[in-house]
Design a protein around this motif. Sequence first.
Motif, PDB file in Angstrom:
ATOM      1  N   MET A 126     -11.461 -14.962  -1.512  1.00  0.00           N
ATOM      2  CA  MET A 126     -10.384 -13.996  -1.369  1.00  0.00           C
ATOM      3  C   MET A 126      -9.187 -14.450  -2.204  1.00  0.00           C
ATOM      4  SD  MET A 126      -8.513 -12.592   2.087  1.00  0.00           S
ATOM      5  CE  MET A 126      -7.555 -14.029   2.524  1.00  0.00           C
ATOM      6  N   ALA A 127      -8.640 -13.551  -2.983  1.00  0.00           N
ATOM      7  CA  ALA A 127      -7.452 -13.851  -3.795  1.00  0.00           C
ATOM      8  C   ALA A 127      -6.249 -14.062  -2.886  1.00  0.00           C
ATOM      9  CB  ALA A 127      -7.201 -12.702  -4.755  1.00  0.00           C
ATOM     10  N   ASP A 128      -5.253 -14.808  -3.394  1.00  0.00           N
ATOM     11  CA  ASP A 128      -4.072 -15.053  -2.574  1.00  0.00           C
ATOM     12  C   ASP A 128      -2.916 -14.116  -2.925  1.00  0.00           C
ATOM     13  OD1 ASP A 128      -3.653 -16.259  -5.012  1.00  0.00           O
ATOM     14  OD2 ASP A 128      -2.698 -18.041  -4.198  1.00  0.00           O
ATOM     15  N   THR A 129      -3.138 -13.175  -3.836  1.00  0.00           N
ATOM     16  CA  THR A 129      -2.122 -12.162  -4.153  1.00  0.00           C
ATOM     17  C   THR A 129      -2.796 -10.798  -4.293  1.00  0.00           C
ATOM     18  OG1 THR A 129      -2.304 -12.464  -6.546  1.00  0.00           O
ATOM     19  CG2 THR A 129      -0.643 -13.802  -5.395  1.00  0.00           C
ATOM     20  N   MET A 130      -1.960  -9.772  -4.270  1.00  0.00           N
ATOM     21  CA  MET A 130      -2.414  -8.399  -4.470  1.00  0.00           C
ATOM     22  C   MET A 130      -1.329  -7.631  -5.205  1.00  0.00           C
ATOM     23  SD  MET A 130      -2.031  -7.293  -0.432  1.00  0.00           S
ATOM     24  CE  MET A 130      -2.959  -5.828  -0.513  1.00  0.00           C
ATOM     25  N   GLN A 131      -1.685  -6.527  -5.805  1.00  0.00           N
ATOM     26  CA  GLN A 131      -0.733  -5.702  -6.533  1.00  0.00           C
ATOM     27  C   GLN A 131       0.067  -4.853  -5.542  1.00  0.00           C
ATOM     28  OE1 GLN A 131       0.188  -5.664  -9.704  1.00  0.00           O
ATOM     29  NE2 GLN A 131       1.657  -4.040  -9.286  1.00  0.00           N
ATOM     30  N   PHE A 132       1.378  -4.756  -5.761  1.00  0.00           N
ATOM     31  CA  PHE A 132       2.247  -3.925  -4.926  1.00  0.00           C
ATOM     32  C   PHE A 132       3.055  -3.003  -5.818  1.00  0.00           C
ATOM     33  CE2 PHE A 132       6.497  -3.239  -3.036  1.00  0.00           C
ATOM     34  CZ  PHE A 132       6.116  -2.481  -1.947  1.00  0.00           C
ATOM     35  N   ASP A 133       3.054  -1.716  -5.476  1.00  0.00           N
ATOM     36  CA  ASP A 133       3.857  -0.723  -6.186  1.00  0.00           C
ATOM     37  C   ASP A 133       4.665   0.066  -5.175  1.00  0.00           C
ATOM     38  OD1 ASP A 133       2.915  -0.888  -9.056  1.00  0.00           O
ATOM     39  OD2 ASP A 133       0.998  -0.625  -8.006  1.00  0.00           O
ATOM     40  N   LEU A 134       5.984   0.129  -5.393  1.00  0.00           N
ATOM     41  CA  LEU A 134       6.892   0.905  -4.547  1.00  0.00           C
ATOM     42  C   LEU A 134       7.515   1.978  -5.412  1.00  0.00           C
ATOM     43  CD1 LEU A 134       8.600   1.609  -2.084  1.00  0.00           C
ATOM     44  CD2 LEU A 134      10.064  -0.336  -2.615  1.00  0.00           C
ATOM     45  N   ILE A 185      -3.008   1.063   1.713  1.00  0.00           N
ATOM     46  CA  ILE A 185      -3.364  -0.355   1.643  1.00  0.00           C
ATOM     47  C   ILE A 185      -4.867  -0.462   1.400  1.00  0.00           C
ATOM     48  CG2 ILE A 185      -3.394  -2.547   2.899  1.00  0.00           C
ATOM     49  CD1 ILE A 185      -1.191  -1.304   4.742  1.00  0.00           C
ATOM     50  N   ASN A 186      -5.251  -1.306   0.444  1.00  0.00           N
ATOM     51  CA  ASN A 186      -6.669  -1.650   0.323  1.00  0.00           C
ATOM     52  C   ASN A 186      -6.770  -3.143   0.064  1.00  0.00           C
ATOM     53  OD1 ASN A 186      -6.778  -2.157  -2.561  1.00  0.00           O
ATOM     54  ND2 ASN A 186      -6.636   0.058  -2.854  1.00  0.00           N
ATOM     55  N   ASN A 187      -7.952  -3.646  -0.190  1.00  0.00           N
ATOM     56  CA  ASN A 187      -8.174  -5.095  -0.319  1.00  0.00           C
ATOM     57  C   ASN A 187      -7.322  -5.751  -1.392  1.00  0.00           C
ATOM     58  OD1 ASN A 187     -10.124  -4.667   1.586  1.00  0.00           O
ATOM     59  ND2 ASN A 187     -11.837  -4.871   0.183  1.00  0.00           N
ATOM     60  N   GLU A 188      -7.047  -5.042  -2.470  1.00  0.00           N
ATOM     61  CA  GLU A 188      -6.411  -5.662  -3.630  1.00  0.00           C
ATOM     62  C   GLU A 188      -5.059  -5.079  -4.000  1.00  0.00           C
ATOM     63  OE1 GLU A 188      -9.319  -5.309  -6.701  1.00  0.00           O
ATOM     64  OE2 GLU A 188     -10.811  -6.461  -5.593  1.00  0.00           O
ATOM     65  N   SER A 189      -4.584  -4.050  -3.267  1.00  0.00           N
ATOM     66  CA  SER A 189      -3.309  -3.450  -3.645  1.00  0.00           C
ATOM     67  C   SER A 189      -2.686  -2.679  -2.494  1.00  0.00           C
ATOM     68  CB  SER A 189      -3.479  -2.508  -4.846  1.00  0.00           C
ATOM     69  OG  SER A 189      -4.251  -1.389  -4.478  1.00  0.00           O
ATOM     70  N   ILE A 190      -1.378  -2.453  -2.654  1.00  0.00           N
ATOM     71  CA  ILE A 190      -0.610  -1.600  -1.741  1.00  0.00           C
ATOM     72  C   ILE A 190       0.226  -0.674  -2.605  1.00  0.00           C
ATOM     73  CG2 ILE A 190       1.161  -1.481   0.045  1.00  0.00           C
ATOM     74  CD1 ILE A 190       0.467  -4.335   0.808  1.00  0.00           C
ATOM     75  N   SER A 191       0.128   0.613  -2.324  1.00  0.00           N
ATOM     76  CA  SER A 191       0.982   1.599  -2.975  1.00  0.00           C
ATOM     77  C   SER A 191       1.839   2.230  -1.900  1.00  0.00           C
ATOM     78  CB  SER A 191       0.146   2.676  -3.669  1.00  0.00           C
ATOM     79  OG  SER A 191      -0.619   2.115  -4.696  1.00  0.00           O
ATOM     80  N   LEU A 192       3.149   2.116  -2.048  1.00  0.00           N
ATOM     81  CA  LEU A 192       4.076   2.671  -1.076  1.00  0.00           C
ATOM     82  C   LEU A 192       4.856   3.791  -1.744  1.00  0.00           C
ATOM     83  CD1 LEU A 192       6.337   0.641   1.313  1.00  0.00           C
ATOM     84  CD2 LEU A 192       7.074   2.769   0.307  1.00  0.00           C
TER      85      LEU A 192
END
Length: 150
Positions: free
Chosen positions: A1-9, A72-79
Motif C-alpha cells: 500500500m502506498a503511503d500517499t494519495m492524490q488530493f484535488d480540492l 474517495i477511492n484507494n488512490e485519490s480524493i476529489s473534493l
Amino acid sequence: MADTMQFDLVAPERNLMSVSVREVRLPGENGDLSAMPGHTPAIVNLRPGLVTVVDDQGAEHQFAISGGFAEINNESISLLAEIGRKREDMDQDAFDEMMRAAQRKKKAAEQKEQQSGAEEVVAAAAKLLADMEALGTHIGLSANSSTVPD
C-alpha cells in the motif's frame, strides 16, 4: 500500500489544491472522518466546516468549505466544494458571503415548505445554517453581521 494519495480540492471559482497527501480530514454530513491511502471507496456529503490536508511532507493545510461532496477511492480524493477558501484567507467578508448563501437556502426552503409541506427540506437548510455558524465560531468570525434582507 502506498503511503500517499492524490488530493484535488475544487470550488466553483478555481482549483484550490492538487497535491500528494498522507491524510485528509473531512467534515462529513454524518460525522467527521479521515481518509488515507487505501481507504474504502466512498462518496461523502460534506457539511460546512474545516478540511485539513496533511501533505506528503507532513505539513497541514486547512480550508473552510460551505458544503459539497468528496469522492474517495484507494488512490485519490476529489473534493468538490460549494464555496471554499484557504483558512488563512477567511476573513469576516468571506464568512459573511458563506453565511448569506446558507441563509438564502434556508429562506428558499421555508418558501418551498409553505407551498408543498416539505418539512425535511427546511430542517436540512436550518442544519446547514447552524453548521455555518459553528464554522464561524470555530475560526473566530461572527455570524451576526451576515444577515439576508427580507
